[in-house]
Design an enzyme around this catalytic site. Sequence first.
Site, short mmCIF file in Angstrom:
data_model
loop_
_atom_site.label_atom_id
_atom_site.label_comp_id
_atom_site.label_asym_id
_atom_site.label_seq_id
_atom_site.Cartn_x
_atom_site.Cartn_y
_atom_site.Cartn_z
N LEU A 32 0.81 -1.20 0.00
CA LEU A 32 0.00 0.00 0.00
C LEU A 32 0.85 1.26 0.00
O LEU A 32 0.35 2.35 -0.29
CB LEU A 32 -0.91 0.02 1.24
CG LEU A 32 -2.12 -0.90 1.23
CD1 LEU A 32 -2.75 -0.94 2.62
CD2 LEU A 32 -3.14 -0.43 0.21
N GLY A 71 -1.54 -7.67 4.77
CA GLY A 71 -2.69 -7.85 5.64
C GLY A 71 -2.48 -7.12 6.96
O GLY A 71 -1.35 -6.96 7.42
N SER A 109 -1.30 -17.89 10.08
CA SER A 109 -0.92 -17.57 11.45
C SER A 109 -1.25 -18.71 12.40
O SER A 109 -2.20 -19.48 12.17
CB SER A 109 -1.67 -16.32 11.91
OG SER A 109 -1.46 -16.07 13.29
N ASN A 110 -0.49 -18.78 13.47
CA ASN A 110 -0.81 -19.72 14.56
C ASN A 110 -2.19 -19.43 15.14
O ASN A 110 -2.80 -20.30 15.76
CB ASN A 110 0.26 -19.66 15.64
CG ASN A 110 0.28 -18.36 16.42
OD1 ASN A 110 -0.32 -18.25 17.48
ND2 ASN A 110 1.01 -17.37 15.92
N TYR A 138 -9.09 -12.01 13.62
CA TYR A 138 -7.86 -12.15 12.83
C TYR A 138 -7.66 -13.62 12.48
O TYR A 138 -7.39 -13.97 11.32
CB TYR A 138 -6.69 -11.61 13.65
CG TYR A 138 -5.31 -11.84 13.06
CD1 TYR A 138 -4.81 -10.98 12.10
CD2 TYR A 138 -4.51 -12.89 13.50
CE1 TYR A 138 -3.53 -11.16 11.57
CE2 TYR A 138 -3.24 -13.08 12.98
CZ TYR A 138 -2.75 -12.22 12.01
OH TYR A 138 -1.50 -12.42 11.50
N LYS A 142 -7.68 -15.79 8.82
CA LYS A 142 -6.64 -16.70 8.35
C LYS A 142 -7.23 -18.07 8.01
O LYS A 142 -6.84 -18.69 7.00
CB LYS A 142 -5.55 -16.84 9.41
CG LYS A 142 -4.79 -15.56 9.69
CD LYS A 142 -4.07 -15.03 8.46
CE LYS A 142 -3.17 -13.85 8.77
NZ LYS A 142 -2.48 -13.31 7.58
N SER A 167 5.88 -16.42 16.30
CA SER A 167 6.30 -15.10 16.79
C SER A 167 7.53 -14.65 16.00
O SER A 167 8.65 -15.07 16.31
CB SER A 167 6.62 -15.16 18.28
OG SER A 167 5.52 -15.67 19.02
N ARG A 176 6.61 -17.60 26.33
CA ARG A 176 5.87 -18.18 25.21
C ARG A 176 6.70 -18.14 23.93
O ARG A 176 6.73 -19.12 23.18
CB ARG A 176 4.55 -17.43 25.00
CG ARG A 176 3.76 -17.92 23.78
CD ARG A 176 2.43 -17.20 23.64
NE ARG A 176 1.69 -17.71 22.48
CZ ARG A 176 1.72 -17.18 21.27
NH1 ARG A 176 2.48 -16.11 21.03
NH2 ARG A 176 1.02 -17.71 20.29
#
Length: 269
Positions: A32, A71, A109-110, A138, A142, A167, A176
Amino acid sequence: MRILVTGAAGSIGRVVTLGLCDRDHEVVGLDLVPEPEGFTGNWHTVDCADADAVDAVFDEERVDGVVHLAGHPGEAALPASLTSHVLTTAALLDACVAHRVSRFVYASSNHAVGRTTRASLADGVLSDDALPRPDTFYGVGKVAAEALMRLYVDRHGLDAVACRIGSFLDEPGSLRALSTWLSPDDCVRMVEAALTAPAPGFAVLYGISNNTRAWWDLEPGRRLGYQPLDDAEAYAGRVAAAESDEAEAAHVGGPFAGEEFYRPALDLR
């Protein structure tokens, strides 16, 4: 290969663009915003949700594959999430079919499986046969984008790989992240493997490094040639314990599964 990378000005996009060029691929950038300083390839400032604009890019550029990284990276109301993740994917897939581009790699994504409880995993590791279980709108976006890819593989014979990224950080900064970290170098290895794997059809891999404490199975990626080399454990001594660690470990999506993300689907404020 000559690769169209969407979201090429983003944090992952810049790393992937440079990494693919370093591996002798030619990158056409799309975002964009105008191209970042130092980018020397062809660039298109285009909204991926604009199907006509996307098709015009394919008319102008001959490419061998698409890496769709564009995205909104955070939570939004459902309509915005569907536009950002599903409609952009649809526009690109239609252009791939029309212009005979057969390889499509997607930054999933996870959070497509983020509501899965870690206690429900027999060996503590989630694999590619897990049912979708999004933790946010979100994540719903996905999941829907992955389903659309599957449809285009079945209908049109495309090869499409959904990379469920963990991550993406320079180094892990939480307990995490010692399980979910994807290093910049491994990110490039992952994308190149997804681009070059022979005839994957529709495939899912987990976008994490070779982490000792991994919550996701790396075998689906290894079957596609993804061989991660980095391990978050090298940074474990720098990661301090936090009060949020236990809650973040309850679900594979971490804090995104928490009540702070609960909101009406059509809350457009």
